[in-house]
Motif scaffolding. Structure first.
Motif, short mmCIF file in Angstrom:
data_model
loop_
_atom_site.label_atom_id
_atom_site.label_comp_id
_atom_site.label_asym_id
_atom_site.label_seq_id
_atom_site.Cartn_x
_atom_site.Cartn_y
_atom_site.Cartn_z
N ARG A 23 0.83 -1.21 0.00
CA ARG A 23 0.00 0.00 0.00
C ARG A 23 0.86 1.26 0.00
O ARG A 23 0.55 2.23 -0.68
N SER A 24 1.94 1.23 0.76
CA SER A 24 2.84 2.38 0.81
C SER A 24 3.46 2.61 -0.56
O SER A 24 3.59 3.76 -1.01
N ASP A 25 3.85 1.54 -1.23
CA ASP A 25 4.45 1.66 -2.56
C ASP A 25 3.45 2.24 -3.55
O ASP A 25 3.80 3.08 -4.38
N GLU A 26 2.19 1.82 -3.46
CA GLU A 26 1.16 2.35 -4.36
C GLU A 26 0.95 3.84 -4.12
O GLU A 26 0.81 4.62 -5.06
N ARG A 27 0.92 4.26 -2.85
CA ARG A 27 0.76 5.69 -2.53
C ARG A 27 1.94 6.49 -3.06
O ARG A 27 1.76 7.58 -3.61
N GLU A 28 3.14 5.98 -2.88
CA GLU A 28 4.33 6.68 -3.35
C GLU A 28 4.31 6.81 -4.88
O GLU A 28 4.66 7.85 -5.43
N THR A 29 3.88 5.76 -5.56
CA THR A 29 3.80 5.79 -7.02
C THR A 29 2.80 6.84 -7.48
O THR A 29 3.07 7.61 -8.41
N ARG A 30 1.63 6.88 -6.83
CA ARG A 30 0.62 7.89 -7.21
C ARG A 30 1.15 9.29 -6.95
O ARG A 30 0.94 10.21 -7.76
N ARG A 31 1.83 9.50 -5.83
CA ARG A 31 2.38 10.82 -5.50
C ARG A 31 3.41 11.24 -6.54
O ARG A 31 3.42 12.38 -7.03
N THR A 32 4.29 10.32 -6.90
CA THR A 32 5.32 10.61 -7.90
C THR A 32 4.70 10.92 -9.26
O THR A 32 5.14 11.83 -9.96
N ASP A 33 3.67 10.16 -9.62
CA ASP A 33 3.00 10.41 -10.90
C ASP A 33 2.32 11.78 -10.93
O ASP A 33 2.36 12.48 -11.94
N ARG A 34 1.69 12.16 -9.82
CA ARG A 34 1.05 13.48 -9.76
C ARG A 34 2.09 14.59 -9.88
O ARG A 34 1.88 15.59 -10.58
N ALA A 35 3.23 14.41 -9.20
CA ALA A 35 4.30 15.41 -9.28
C ALA A 35 4.83 15.51 -10.71
O ALA A 35 5.10 16.60 -11.20
N ALA A 36 4.98 14.37 -11.37
CA ALA A 36 5.47 14.39 -12.76
C ALA A 36 4.47 15.08 -13.68
O ALA A 36 4.86 15.80 -14.60
N ASP A 37 3.20 14.87 -13.42
CA ASP A 37 2.18 15.54 -14.24
C ASP A 37 2.22 17.05 -14.04
O ASP A 37 2.03 17.82 -14.98
N ARG A 38 2.48 17.48 -12.80
CA ARG A 38 2.52 18.91 -12.51
C ARG A 38 3.70 19.61 -13.17
O ARG A 38 3.60 20.72 -13.64
N ASN A 39 4.87 18.94 -13.18
CA ASN A 39 6.06 19.62 -13.69
C ASN A 39 6.49 19.10 -15.06
O ASN A 39 7.63 19.28 -15.47
N ASN A 40 5.56 18.46 -15.77
CA ASN A 40 5.82 17.96 -17.13
C ASN A 40 7.05 17.06 -17.20
O ASN A 40 7.89 17.20 -18.10
#
Length: 72
Positions: A23-40
Motif C-alpha cells: 500500500r505504501s508503494d502504491e501511494r508513493e507511485t501515485r504521489r510521484t505520478d502526480r508530481a510528474a504531471d505537474r512539472n511535465n
C-alpha cells in the motif's frame, strides 16, 4: 508444539508487513505520478539530458582515442 504455534503469529506479522509495504508503494507511485504531471516530467527530462551529455562526452573521448591511435 510451541514451535508450530510460534510460526502462526510470525506468518501473520509477515503478511501484515507485506500488505502495508504494498500500500505504501502504491501511494508513493501515485504521489510521484502526480508530481510528474505537474512539472511535465522535469525529473525525467533532466535524467535523460544527463545521459545525453554523458554519451556526447564518451563519443568525444572515443574520437580523441581513435585520432591518437591513428598517429601512433
Amino acid at each position: 508444539m510451541a514451535w508450530g504455534i510460534g510460526e502462526v503469529p510470525t506468518l501473520l506479522v509477515a503478511i501484515g508487513v507485506a500488505v502495508m509495504w504494498s500500500r505504501s508503494d502504491e501511494r508513493e507511485t501515485r504521489r510521484t505520478d502526480r508530481a510528474a504531471d505537474r512539472n511535465n516530467d522535469a525529473d525525467l527530462t533532466a535524467y535523460n539530458d544527463m545521459f545525453a551529455k554523458l554519451a556526447e562526452r564518451d563519443a568525444k573521448l572515443a574520437d580523441r582515442k581513435s585520432k591518437l591511435e591513428g598517429r601512433s
